[in-house]
Design an enzyme around this catalytic site. Structure first.
Site, PDB file in Angstrom:
ATOM      1  N   HIS A 110      -2.661  -0.035  -2.476  1.00 28.91           N
ATOM      2  CA  HIS A 110      -4.120   0.656  -2.211  1.00 28.91           C
ATOM      3  C   HIS A 110      -5.064   0.781  -3.425  1.00 28.91           C
ATOM      4  O   HIS A 110      -4.825   0.951  -4.583  1.00 28.91           O
ATOM      5  CB  HIS A 110      -3.659   1.995  -1.854  1.00 28.91           C
ATOM      6  CG  HIS A 110      -4.661   2.784  -1.059  1.00 28.91           C
ATOM      7  ND1 HIS A 110      -4.659   2.514   0.257  1.00 28.91           N
ATOM      8  CD2 HIS A 110      -5.558   3.808  -1.495  1.00 28.91           C
ATOM      9  CE1 HIS A 110      -5.977   3.319   0.639  1.00 28.91           C
ATOM     10  NE2 HIS A 110      -6.314   4.248  -0.462  1.00 28.91           N
TER      11      HIS A 110
ATOM     12  N   ASP B 135       1.012  -1.050   0.033  1.00 27.57           N
ATOM     13  CA  ASP B 135       0.081  -0.006  -0.083  1.00 27.57           C
ATOM     14  C   ASP B 135       0.759   1.355  -0.135  1.00 27.57           C
ATOM     15  O   ASP B 135       1.598   1.540   0.792  1.00 27.57           O
ATOM     16  CB  ASP B 135      -1.146  -0.061   1.287  1.00 27.57           C
ATOM     17  CG  ASP B 135      -2.067   0.903   1.196  1.00 27.57           C
ATOM     18  OD1 ASP B 135      -1.630   1.911   0.567  1.00 27.57           O
ATOM     19  OD2 ASP B 135      -3.218   0.565   1.747  1.00 27.57           O
TER      20      ASP B 135
END
Length: 230
Positions: free
Chosen positions: A199, A168
């Site tokens: 993400h 992420d």
């Protein structure tokens, strides 16, 4: 069936929402908590999919106090910049109160248990919702900044599921480690890691989506809601 709805906020204001109803009697209700891009096509599709699974799905427009009705595309650079600016303007504590109003609305409309599922900013808000409201179960996808909210973990009394993107760009390895250290032993919290995923991997549309990881996470979410909502 889909429609626009109006939810009475806790302070008495009229909050717009997108609503998707199942074909028959709802098995429960789910409040869908937006990303920083508003109630865009992806969030509406999340609601529609939940309705197809038998839930009443409601997505409150949490930016209604700033810029109501805004829809942004994360794959368009200026729109991504606008979304990040909106996140900076957004009152997250007030957002949780608006989510609480949506939970009350969904519970009254369905007569059943109510869950919540959120993405990105909405994932963070799903955690806050689990700690601060009477929601029956919550799910957060790639929630941001949870390490700063671990002091609220003792208030989480009902099941919470968090999907963590291993690569992420907004949640670094140290933050992910803090999440595990703080929550792995919590009896109400389950964490799943998705190695190598970035993400936004479970977005419905656009370049961020990663099909295999999205499908696995959504299967886990569906099973979680079947267990805890109906």
């Amino acid at each position: 069936m889909t429609a626009l709805a109006t939810i009475t906020a806790l302070d008495g204001g009229d909050m717009p929402a997108y609503r998707a109803d199942p074909a028959g009697t709802p098995r429960g209700a789910i409040v869908v908590i937006q990303e920083i891009f508003g109630i865009n096509a992806g969030i509406r599709r999340k609601c529609d999919t939940l309705a197809e699974a038998g839930y009443l799905a409601v997505a409150p427009d949490l930016f209604w106090r700033i810029t109501p009705g805004i829809e942004l595309d994360p794959d368009v650079a200026p729109e991504m910049e606008r979304a990040l600016a909106l996140m900076g303007e957004f009152d997250q504590d007030g957002g949780v109160r608006d989510i609480e109003a949506a939970i009350r609305y969904a519970r009254a409309e369905s007569g059943k248990k109510v869950g919540a599922v959120g993405y990105c900013l909405g994932g963070r808000l799903a955690y806050m919702t689990a700690a601060r409201t009477d929601v029956d179960a919550s799910v957060g996808y790639y929630a941001v900044g949870i390490d700063g909210l671990l002091g609220e973990k003792h208030a989480i009394a009902r099941p919470l599921l968090l999907h963590i993107a291993g690569a992420d760009g907004f949640v670094d390895a140290a933050t992910q480690g803090a999440m595990h250290e703080g929550l792995d032993d919590h009896p109400r919290v389950t964490l799943y890691d998705y190695a190598g995923e970035d993400h936004g991997f479970a977005t419905e549309f656009g370049r961020r989506r990663s099909d295999a990881a999205a499908e696995l996470a959504d299967e886990r979410t569906a099973a979680f809601f079947a267990d805890h909502i109906g």
